[in-house]
Design a protein around this motif. Structure first.
Motif, mmCIF file in Angstrom:
data_model
loop_
_atom_site.group_PDB
_atom_site.id
_atom_site.type_symbol
_atom_site.label_atom_id
_atom_site.label_comp_id
_atom_site.label_asym_id
_atom_site.label_seq_id
_atom_site.Cartn_x
_atom_site.Cartn_y
_atom_site.Cartn_z
ATOM 1 N N LEU A 149 0.822 -1.212 0.000
ATOM 2 C CA LEU A 149 0.000 0.000 0.000
ATOM 3 C C LEU A 149 0.855 1.261 0.000
ATOM 4 C CD1 LEU A 149 -2.867 -0.953 2.497
ATOM 5 C CD2 LEU A 149 -2.867 -1.064 0.001
ATOM 6 N N LYS A 150 2.110 1.138 0.424
ATOM 7 C CA LYS A 150 3.024 2.293 0.391
ATOM 8 C C LYS A 150 3.206 2.784 -1.049
ATOM 9 C CE LYS A 150 7.934 3.398 1.148
ATOM 10 N NZ LYS A 150 8.244 3.704 -0.263
ATOM 11 N N GLN A 151 3.514 1.862 -1.962
ATOM 12 C CA GLN A 151 3.679 2.241 -3.360
ATOM 13 C C GLN A 151 2.333 2.474 -4.043
ATOM 14 O OE1 GLN A 151 6.294 3.127 -4.797
ATOM 15 N NE2 GLN A 151 7.904 2.374 -3.434
ATOM 16 N N MET A 152 1.282 1.848 -3.503
ATOM 17 C CA MET A 152 -0.040 2.005 -4.102
ATOM 18 C C MET A 152 -0.477 3.468 -4.098
ATOM 19 S SD MET A 152 -2.609 0.621 -5.586
ATOM 20 C CE MET A 152 -2.374 -1.131 -5.288
ATOM 21 N N SER A 153 -0.154 4.191 -3.034
ATOM 22 C CA SER A 153 -0.544 5.601 -2.962
ATOM 23 C C SER A 153 0.103 6.411 -4.077
ATOM 24 C CB SER A 153 -0.171 6.189 -1.592
ATOM 25 O OG SER A 153 1.228 6.154 -1.391
ATOM 26 N N GLN A 154 1.365 6.077 -4.430
ATOM 27 C CA GLN A 154 2.049 6.780 -5.521
ATOM 28 C C GLN A 154 1.435 6.396 -6.861
ATOM 29 O OE1 GLN A 154 4.071 9.191 -5.429
ATOM 30 N NE2 GLN A 154 4.831 9.308 -7.535
ATOM 31 N N THR A 155 1.088 5.129 -7.023
ATOM 32 C CA THR A 155 0.450 4.685 -8.265
ATOM 33 C C THR A 155 -0.896 5.373 -8.453
ATOM 34 O OG1 THR A 155 1.545 2.529 -8.099
ATOM 35 C CG2 THR A 155 -0.383 2.669 -9.528
ATOM 36 N N ILE A 156 -1.648 5.514 -7.361
ATOM 37 C CA ILE A 156 -2.950 6.196 -7.423
ATOM 38 C C ILE A 156 -2.755 7.668 -7.783
ATOM 39 C CG2 ILE A 156 -4.881 7.001 -5.994
ATOM 40 C CD1 ILE A 156 -4.715 4.291 -4.536
ATOM 41 N N TYR A 157 -1.743 8.295 -7.199
ATOM 42 C CA TYR A 157 -1.447 9.697 -7.532
ATOM 43 C C TYR A 157 -1.131 9.833 -9.027
ATOM 44 C CZ TYR A 157 1.422 13.881 -8.114
ATOM 45 O OH TYR A 157 1.951 15.062 -8.579
ATOM 46 N N MET A 158 -0.274 8.949 -9.536
ATOM 47 C CA MET A 158 0.080 9.003 -10.952
ATOM 48 C C MET A 158 -1.130 8.686 -11.834
ATOM 49 S SD MET A 158 3.038 10.112 -11.483
ATOM 50 C CE MET A 158 4.606 10.418 -10.680
ATOM 51 N N GLY A 159 -2.057 7.869 -11.316
ATOM 52 C CA GLY A 159 -3.295 7.649 -12.038
ATOM 53 C C GLY A 159 -4.092 8.930 -12.162
ATOM 54 N N GLY A 160 -4.070 9.761 -11.114
ATOM 55 C CA GLY A 160 -4.715 11.063 -11.178
ATOM 56 C C GLY A 160 -4.050 11.977 -12.186
ATOM 57 N N VAL A 161 -2.719 11.940 -12.222
ATOM 58 C CA VAL A 161 -1.981 12.745 -13.212
ATOM 59 C C VAL A 161 -2.347 12.295 -14.624
ATOM 60 C CG1 VAL A 161 0.316 13.397 -14.032
ATOM 61 C CG2 VAL A 161 -0.084 13.131 -11.587
ATOM 62 N N LEU A 162 -2.466 10.987 -14.809
ATOM 63 C CA LEU A 162 -2.874 10.438 -16.108
ATOM 64 C C LEU A 162 -4.275 10.913 -16.490
ATOM 65 C CD1 LEU A 162 -2.813 8.400 -18.487
ATOM 66 C CD2 LEU A 162 -3.478 6.632 -16.867
ATOM 67 N N THR A 163 -5.205 10.819 -15.555
ATOM 68 C CA THR A 163 -6.581 11.253 -15.815
ATOM 69 C C THR A 163 -6.633 12.745 -16.127
ATOM 70 O OG1 THR A 163 -7.366 9.554 -14.279
ATOM 71 C CG2 THR A 163 -8.929 11.291 -14.890
ATOM 72 N N GLY A 164 -5.864 13.532 -15.373
ATOM 73 C CA GLY A 164 -5.817 14.971 -15.610
ATOM 74 C C GLY A 164 -5.271 15.317 -16.976
ATOM 75 N N ALA A 165 -4.268 14.560 -17.434
ATOM 76 C CA ALA A 165 -3.705 14.814 -18.765
ATOM 77 C C ALA A 165 -4.754 14.605 -19.845
ATOM 78 C CB ALA A 165 -2.504 13.893 -19.000
ATOM 79 N N ILE A 166 -5.598 13.591 -19.667
ATOM 80 C CA ILE A 166 -6.645 13.301 -20.656
ATOM 81 C C ILE A 166 -7.736 14.366 -20.616
ATOM 82 C CG2 ILE A 166 -8.424 11.657 -21.333
ATOM 83 C CD1 ILE A 166 -6.629 9.451 -20.130
ATOM 84 N N ILE A 167 -8.190 14.691 -19.400
ATOM 85 C CA ILE A 167 -9.328 15.606 -19.252
ATOM 86 C C ILE A 167 -8.938 17.055 -19.515
ATOM 87 C CG2 ILE A 167 -10.997 16.546 -17.604
ATOM 88 C CD1 ILE A 167 -11.076 13.798 -16.291
ATOM 89 N N PHE A 168 -7.899 17.539 -18.842
ATOM 90 C CA PHE A 168 -7.543 18.949 -18.955
ATOM 91 C C PHE A 168 -6.938 19.302 -20.304
ATOM 92 C CE2 PHE A 168 -7.391 18.745 -14.166
ATOM 93 C CZ PHE A 168 -8.458 19.599 -13.977
ATOM 94 N N GLY A 169 -6.299 18.310 -20.956
ATOM 95 C CA GLY A 169 -5.745 18.579 -22.281
ATOM 96 C C GLY A 169 -6.824 18.964 -23.278
ATOM 97 N N GLY A 170 -7.900 18.177 -23.317
ATOM 98 C CA GLY A 170 -8.996 18.485 -24.243
ATOM 99 C C GLY A 170 -9.782 19.717 -23.841
ATOM 100 N N LEU A 171 -9.998 19.906 -22.527
ATOM 101 C CA LEU A 171 -10.788 21.052 -22.064
ATOM 102 C C LEU A 171 -10.099 22.377 -22.349
ATOM 103 C CD1 LEU A 171 -12.188 19.814 -18.620
ATOM 104 C CD2 LEU A 171 -13.428 20.072 -20.778
ATOM 105 N N SER A 172 -8.776 22.407 -22.242
ATOM 106 C CA SER A 172 -8.090 23.682 -22.466
ATOM 107 C C SER A 172 -8.080 24.080 -23.927
ATOM 108 C CB SER A 172 -6.652 23.611 -21.928
ATOM 109 O OG SER A 172 -5.951 22.578 -22.566
ATOM 110 N N ASP A 173 -8.157 23.114 -24.845
ATOM 111 C CA ASP A 173 -8.302 23.457 -26.259
ATOM 112 C C ASP A 173 -9.700 24.006 -26.539
ATOM 113 O OD1 ASP A 173 -5.849 23.057 -27.503
ATOM 114 O OD2 ASP A 173 -6.142 20.895 -27.659
#
Length: 576
Positions: A149-173
């Motif tokens: 679970l120690k590394q899981m928290s970092q994986t979850i954070y990076m999952g958020g970064v991944l989701t943000g790249a998909i969502i915010f990339g299209g929205l800002s255009d």
């Protein structure tokens, strides 16, 4: 004539650009803190099973506490590891072994006795507070069976970064760079601060995921706002120098973490400043390129006039009218009518080649970077010192990258940085484990090259994609970087199969990406494209020009051979 010419007319890289880029870069000091925060907030302190009332138990058995210290007393309760150096982290004796306190009982002697029965840590753990006062590991006992679970928290954070790249990339255009950047600052400040008050591990992970989304929004929109207001010739220097804020931020993180050593305070310290960035972000100017291409030329004109005044070019306010602006960008405006989706990134031949190559480059760069940077405790050096060293090595690496980007171009720099990173990772396979300083040095060099690769790929991507779909493209390819950062910790499990296997995987990915990078078009000193047609026309023309030039050279060579052969026949006939 295009928008690049208008930028030169209103002052080129003037006072406005200097202030604009500086304000956009300052938050980069804390971007490193967000991505590498897990090294400290989820640091693994030394630990062993908690033994309640062990002092009272010792006294009841007539053990003189004046003759034994606390560590010696623990030997009666906690078994030693196989080497006899450290206490077991996850087990304890069912019954106290008082005979082990005798000075003549050695570890070897203990091994010759019947092994006493042990049990798991039923009363929790005691944590060493020398390196960390408090981490999420000690807060929620993420050790032993819960260690993943120690590394899981970092994986979850990076999952958020991944989701943000998909969502915010299209929205800002669709809604603009400035609006999404302001929102991202606010989301990061609010949810990042709330993370410090998480009552449970699950709530902590939810906040970290949402914070990761905001981090993507900040990075992607800040890069586009910088690139779209900077003249062509200044992009390399500005892009590289602004990345030094991220580099210096790694050392800032080490200093803050060392001074606080408490994960809640550290979380608060690196997130609350984004409230300040949110307040001053209203000063930013929206991308005039984006405004024109979205048929908001009036707003774009106001921003250009503002830039002209700040750059002390007031005469250009009179000269640059709505008609002048639209005439400069008439071709781009006509081409940009219509909506764009992620499908347009692979719809045409050149865009498809660019997107596929960039996906591999982004993935491998992030994969190797976080494979080296996200587990500093494995190097056996003080974690705070290691973080500073990893930050310092980026300065010379990026200065070399700056020179290479300026004189050799983006393509050669990108490919070379990845191949050199792979060379450092592969070299570490052949260094014995007891040569810890040599292994650390090679790891630092590898990290420096991957950091330089990151600097290049952000600039390179912004220059390859056209304005109408730049943010969607940045979000699309940086998605692969987030996949790489999520996969990097999981690869470390392979060391149980073979210790060198993780390095083989990290290095192999960097080699493949380094070769692929040489298939990308060169963008050195080339104006930013505004439409997909610009990209297709620009690189197709260059390819056609090269093919035509090659054909002309071949034709000339054939004519020369024919002439020589004709002259030879003439000479032969004369001789007869």
């Amino acid at each position: 004539m295009g928008f690049a010419d208008l930028l030169n007319e209103v002052g080129g890289f003037g006072r406005f650009q200097l202030i604009h880029v500086t304000l956009l870069s300052i938050p980069g000091l804390l971007m490193a803190s967000q991505n590498l925060l897990n090294n400290f907030t989820a640091g693994m302190p030394g630990h062993h099973c908690d033994i309640p009332n062990r002092t009272s138990i010792a006294i009841s058995h007539n053990i003189s506490l004046s003759e034994v210290d606390d560590r010696q007393l623990l030997r009666a309760f906690i078994p030693m590891d196989a080497k006899g150096i450290e206490f077991s982290k996850c087990t304890r004796y069912i019954k106290a072994q008082w005979h082990l306190l005798e000075s003549n009982v050695s570890v070897v002697g203990q091994a010759n006795l019947t092994d006493p029965e042990t049990e798991i840590c039923l009363d929790g753990w005691t944590y060493d507070k020398t390196e960390f006062l408090s981490t999420v590991v000690s807060e929620w006992d993420l050790v032993c069976t819960l260690r993943p679970l120690k590394q899981m928290s970092q994986t979850i954070y990076m999952g958020g970064v991944l989701t943000g790249a998909i969502i915010f990339g299209g929205l800002s255009d669709r809604f603009g760079r400035k609006a999404l950047l302001i929102w991202s600052y606010f989301q990061l400040a609010t949810l990042g601060t709330c993370t410090a008050f998480s009552p449970s591990y699950v709530i902590y992970c939810v906040f970290r995921f949402l914070t990761g989304m905001a981090v993507s929004g900040v990075i992607l929109n800040a890069v586009s706002l910088k690139v779209e207001w900077i003249p062509t010739k200044s992009r390399t220097l500005v892009g590289t120098l602004s990345s030094f804020f991220f580099t210096f931020g790694q050392m800032v993180l080490a200093g803050i973490a060392y001074s606080l050593r408490d994960w809640r305070k550290l979380q608060m310290a690196v997130c609350s400043p984004f409230f300040i960035f949110f307040l001053y972000s209203w000063w930013y100017s929206e991308s005039a390129r984006w405004l024109v291409l979205n048929r908001r030329s009036g707003e774009a004109l106001k921003h250009l006039h503002r830039v002209a005044r700040i750059n002390r070019k007031p005469e250009m306010v009179e000269k640059i009218t709505l008609e002048v602006l639209e005439s400069h960008m008439h071709k781009e405006v006509q081409s940009s009518k219509g909506s764009y989706t992620a499908y347009d990134l692979i719809r045409t031949i050149v865009m498809r080649r660019i997107s596929l190559c960039l996906m591999i480059v982004w993935f491998s760069t992030s994969f190797a970077y976080y494979g080296l940077a996200m587990d500093l405790q494995k190097f056996g050096v003080n974690i705070y010192l290691m973080q500073i060293i990893f930050g310092m090595v980026d300065f010379p690496a990026k200065l070399v990258a700056l020179g290479s980007l300026t004189f050799l171009g983006r393509r050669i720099t990108q490919g070379t940085c990845l191949l050199m990173s792979a060379a450092m990772i592969f070299s570490n396979i052949f260094v014995p484990t007891d040569m810890q300083y040599m292994r650390t040095t090679l790891a630092c060099l590898g990290k420096g090259f991957t950091s330089a690769s990151f600097t290049c790929v952000y600039l390179f991507t912004g220059e390859l994609y056209p304005t109408v779909i730049r943010q969607t493209g940045m979000g699309f390819v940086s998605t692969m970087a987030r996949v790489g950062s999520m996969a990097a910790p999981a690869v470390l499990i392979l060391d149980e199969v073979m210790p060198s296997l993780p390095s083989v995987v990290y290095g192999g990915a960097a080699v493949v990406a380094g070769i692929i990078a040489f298939f990308l078009p060169e963008t050195l000193d080339i104006p930013l494209p505004d439409t997909i047609e610009d990209v297709e026309e620009k690189w197709t023309k260059k390819k056609c020009h090269k093919e035509k030039q090659a054909a002309e050279e071949t034709e000339a060579f054939q004519e020369t051979n024919a002439t020589i052969e004709g002259d030879g026949r003439t000479i032969g006939l004369n001789a007869l």
